[in-house]
Design a protein around this motif. Structure first.
Motif, PDB file in Angstrom:
ATOM      1  N   LYS A   1       0.816  -1.214   0.000  1.00 12.84           N
ATOM      2  CA  LYS A   1       0.000   0.000   0.000  1.00 12.84           C
ATOM      3  C   LYS A   1       0.846   1.259   0.000  1.00 12.84           C
TER       4      LYS A   1
ATOM      5  N   GLY B   1      -4.565   5.454  -1.706  1.00 11.90           N
ATOM      6  CA  GLY B   1      -5.945   5.010  -1.857  1.00 11.90           C
ATOM      7  C   GLY B   1      -6.142   3.879  -2.868  1.00 11.90           C
TER       8      GLY B   1
ATOM      9  N   ARG C   1      -0.528  11.894   2.375  1.00  9.25           N
ATOM     10  CA  ARG C   1       0.748  12.048   1.685  1.00  9.25           C
ATOM     11  C   ARG C   1       0.959  13.563   1.586  1.00  9.25           C
TER      12      ARG C   1
ATOM     13  N   LYS D   1      -2.405  17.874  -2.066  1.00 13.23           N
ATOM     14  CA  LYS D   1      -3.121  17.812  -0.786  1.00 13.23           C
ATOM     15  C   LYS D   1      -3.229  19.184  -0.116  1.00 13.23           C
TER      16      LYS D   1
ATOM     17  N   LYS E   1       5.936  10.271   8.924  1.00 14.87           N
ATOM     18  CA  LYS E   1       6.230   8.887   8.513  1.00 14.87           C
ATOM     19  C   LYS E   1       4.936   8.242   8.041  1.00 14.87           C
TER      20      LYS E   1
ATOM     21  N   ASP F   1       2.508   5.154   8.894  1.00 13.16           N
ATOM     22  CA  ASP F   1       2.291   4.231  10.011  1.00 13.16           C
ATOM     23  C   ASP F   1       0.812   3.859  10.068  1.00 13.16           C
TER      24      ASP F   1
ATOM     25  N   TYR G   1      -7.524   8.488  13.661  1.00 13.75           N
ATOM     26  CA  TYR G   1      -8.938   8.616  13.253  1.00 13.75           C
ATOM     27  C   TYR G   1      -9.844   8.529  14.481  1.00 13.75           C
TER      28      TYR G   1
ATOM     29  N   LEU H   1     -10.188   9.172   0.570  1.00 17.84           N
ATOM     30  CA  LEU H   1     -10.785   8.169   1.461  1.00 17.84           C
ATOM     31  C   LEU H   1     -10.771   8.658   2.895  1.00 17.84           C
TER      32      LEU H   1
HETATM   33  P1  ADP Z   1      -4.207   9.214  -1.821  1.00 23.20           P
HETATM   34  O1  ADP Z   1      -4.562   7.929  -2.510  1.00 23.20           O
HETATM   35  O2  ADP Z   1      -4.165  10.398  -2.724  1.00 23.20           O
HETATM   36  O3  ADP Z   1      -2.973   9.100  -0.987  1.00 23.20           O
HETATM   37  P2  ADP Z   1      -6.647   8.789  -0.277  1.00 23.20           P
HETATM   38  O4  ADP Z   1      -7.370   9.672   0.666  1.00 23.20           O
HETATM   39  O5  ADP Z   1      -7.420   8.226  -1.419  1.00 23.20           O
HETATM   40  O6  ADP Z   1      -5.364   9.574  -0.770  1.00 23.20           O
HETATM   41  O7  ADP Z   1      -6.054   7.519   0.518  1.00 23.20           O
HETATM   42  C1  ADP Z   1      -5.124   7.664   1.515  1.00 23.20           C
HETATM   43  C2  ADP Z   1      -5.000   6.343   2.282  1.00 23.20           C
HETATM   44  O8  ADP Z   1      -3.657   6.232   2.764  1.00 23.20           O
HETATM   45  C3  ADP Z   1      -5.882   6.289   3.510  1.00 23.20           C
HETATM   46  O9  ADP Z   1      -6.201   4.938   3.807  1.00 23.20           O
HETATM   47  C4  ADP Z   1      -4.975   6.873   4.610  1.00 23.20           C
HETATM   48  O10 ADP Z   1      -5.345   6.440   5.887  1.00 23.20           O
HETATM   49  C5  ADP Z   1      -3.641   6.310   4.194  1.00 23.20           C
HETATM   50  N1  ADP Z   1      -2.475   7.138   4.574  1.00 23.20           N
HETATM   51  C6  ADP Z   1      -2.048   8.287   3.988  1.00 23.20           C
HETATM   52  N2  ADP Z   1      -0.929   8.744   4.589  1.00 23.20           N
HETATM   53  C7  ADP Z   1      -0.639   7.868   5.570  1.00 23.20           C
HETATM   54  C8  ADP Z   1       0.411   7.780   6.568  1.00 23.20           C
HETATM   55  N3  ADP Z   1       1.381   8.702   6.639  1.00 23.20           N
HETATM   56  N4  ADP Z   1       0.394   6.741   7.418  1.00 23.20           N
HETATM   57  C9  ADP Z   1      -0.594   5.795   7.343  1.00 23.20           C
HETATM   58  N5  ADP Z   1      -1.600   5.823   6.433  1.00 23.20           N
HETATM   59  C10 ADP Z   1      -1.628   6.835   5.559  1.00 23.20           C
END
Ligand code: ADP
Length: 503
Positions: free
Chosen positions: A24, A27, A315, A320, A372, A374, A382, A399
């Motif tokens: 992963k 999203g 990210r 963003k 980071k 995580d 959340y 998401l």
């Molecule tokens: P994108 O696909 O553009 O990164 P989305 O909102 O569609 O944005 O999805 C982001 C996903 O990645 C979510 O499940 C979010 O919880 C996870 N995520 C993003 N950044 C982190 C991080 N630094 N640590 C853990 N999970 C993250």
């Protein structure tokens, strides 16, 4: 319910670069497992094909084993062996392709960002199709995603259909038009595509420069093209299309936006093992316990349980709204709240900037920046937060706003893309009260964001009962894949019926 192998039970193969939780980045990974599971639940046979990355979370795969077959695939004039691994991820059958190629395409300790990404993923797209072809499977739908597997569409129709492998129909989903995959036209030949045939304005040549564009190729060559929200589908027909707007207009009859869902098994506060205390909409004490736990864990001030906690998980890339995220941190401090950011950046300048902000606030016990990735910590944030910031400049779906609502954290978002399709302003009297679920702003500037944050803080501090009802309402919204998977099912069925009629 449809049964696999019956006329309504389809055989669907997703070819993708990511899948949660095994590989992963963002999203896309959530969509592959969430949509895959929802379609499987509806009775379809769903299989996933991924690269076998050295850095993937192998502990998330059950029964991982090498198959006793070698699939040979073409690349740069030679045939290469591929080891095929199988296993189960989240109940879905997955094939992992491990190329025996001297460039060690997926032994790089990271998913993307390599100098030869175009090569790596064009190799993978070809090998994935070869796997399906050689297995003799009668697949109805091949669903590819983003530029990394967009090669599948022209490869299928220009190479494999000529070999008699033509019963399937191709669905392509673009999760973000910012990333289109471009290269000099000659590089298309690596995976066996015909450069002369494809380097044309109505096929794969980019609309503004002389290179070829893989996402354009998938738009032209797929039977179905989707993106991840209705509003984004509209936006990309104009400047949001990053140069592909005219192509999307030409192919508009096969193009639509379907809002992503979230995986409600993974994202469920009443069963979430990462949380200190599980909770649901009827028990907000449990949510308060998670807030207290996170404050302790991060060494945040905890004298006032009702001091609002604002979360942000993202990210850190320009899309963003990084300048607005920075502003939200200072604004939260000014409004007397607490802020927790979990984010990492592939852009060194942005990463450095946020390291500077983290350092500035290191002795402030109301602000924490965790730079980071995580997954476990994301669940805790959340659950602990009262509000959640998503100030994106553009957002295909997003998401995090949906996950936040499921955990009772009220979203504050900019009205764009999928945010516009999932968050409805609490103070907007033009929309029915029952769908109002967050705070929105339109202009991507500090003033707009500040206004929305002030309204949220006001409601939180001055009207706790109203706030509580809002939190409970948000937690009860159905963001499952069910509705969206039905829309995919519908377009798949129609495409498969046309294929049968043509045969
Ligand atoms: P994108 O696909 O553009 O990164 P989305 O909102 O569609 O944005 O999805 C982001 C996903 O990645 C979510 O499940 C979010 O919880 C996870 N995520 C993003 N950044 C982190 C991080 N630094 N640590 C853990 N999970 C993250």
């Amino acid at each position: 319910m449809a049964l696999p192998g019956t006329s309504s039970g389809l055989h669907i193969a997703h070819i993708a670069a990511e899948m949660a939780p095994v590989a992963k980045v963002g999203g896309l990974a959530d969509v592959i497992s969430g949509l895959g599971k929802a379609l499987q639940k509806k009775g379809h046979l769903v299989e996933i094909i991924l690269p076998k990355y050295d850095c993937m979370q192998v502990d998330q795969v059950s029964n991982l084993k090498v198959l006793d077959v070698l699939v040979q695939s073409y690349f740069e004039g030679n045939m290469f062996n591929n080891k095929i691994w199988t296993g189960t991820v989240e109940g879905l059958p997955v094939y992992f392709i491990e190329p025996e190629h001297p460039a060690k395409f997926f032994w790089r300790a990271q998913y993307y960002g390599e100098h030869d990404d175009f090569k790596r993923f064009s190799y993978f797209s070809r090998a994935a199709l070869e796997l399906l072809y050689q297995s003799g499977k009668k697949v109805d739908i091949i669903h590819c995603h983003d530029w990394q597997t967009a090669f599948v569409a022209p490869l299928y129709w220009d190479v494999y259909a000529n070999l008699g492998f033509n019963s399937a129909r191709i669905c392509f989903t673009c999760h973000n038009f910012e990333y289109q995959g471009s290269a000099p036209a000659r590089d298309l030949a690596w995976c066996g595509l015909d450069v002369e045939h494809l380097d044309r304005p109505d096929r794969m040549r980019d609309n503004s420069h002389g290179r070829i564009n893989v996402v354009k190729g998938a738009v032209v060559y797929s039977n179905i093209v989707t993106t991840v929200s209705p509003t984004y589908a509209l936006e990309v027909r104009s400047e949001g299309g990053r140069g592909l707007q005219d192509t999307l207009k030409v192919h508009s009859r096969k193009f639509l936006g379907i809002l992503n869902g979230i995986d409600t098994d993974t994202w469920n506060p009443s069963t979430d093992r990462y949380l200190k205390v599980q909770y649901n909409a009827n028990d907000l004490q449990g949510k308060a316990a998670n807030k207290a736990a996170l404050r302790k864990q991060l060494n945040l001030a905890s004298a006032y349980p009702s001091q609002p906690l604002v979360g942000c998980i993202t990210r850190l890339v320009p899309q963003k709204g990084v300048h607005l995220i920075r502003h939200a941190i200072y604004k939260t401090a000014e409004l007397g709240g607490q802020f927790v950011l979990l984010g990492s950046s592939p852009v060194p300048d942005i990463q450095r900037e946020f390291e500077g902000i983290a350092e500035y606030f290191q002795n402030n016990n109301n602000i924490r920046l965790l730079l980071k990735y995580d997954d476990a910590l994301s669940h805790c944030i959340y659950a602990a937060s009262d509000m959640f910031i998503v100030p994106s400049i553009f957002e295909p779906c997003g998401l995090t706003q949906m996950i936040a609502m499921r955990y009772g954290s009220v979203p504050i978002v900019r009205k764009t893309g999928g945010l516009n399709d999932s968050v409805f302003d609490f103070d907007d009297e033009a929309i029915p009260m029952e769908v109002r679920n967050g705070f929105t702003f339109v202009k991507a500037d500090e003033q707009g964001l500040s206004g929305a944050m002030e309204r949220a803080f006001n409601c939180y501090t001055r009207k706790p009962e109203v706030w509580k009802q809002l939190v409970q309402k948000d937690m009860r919204i159905d963001f499952s894949w069910d509705t969206s998977a039905s829309q995919y099912e519908d377009i798949y069925q129609k495409a498969a019926a046309r294929a049968r009629a043509a045969a």
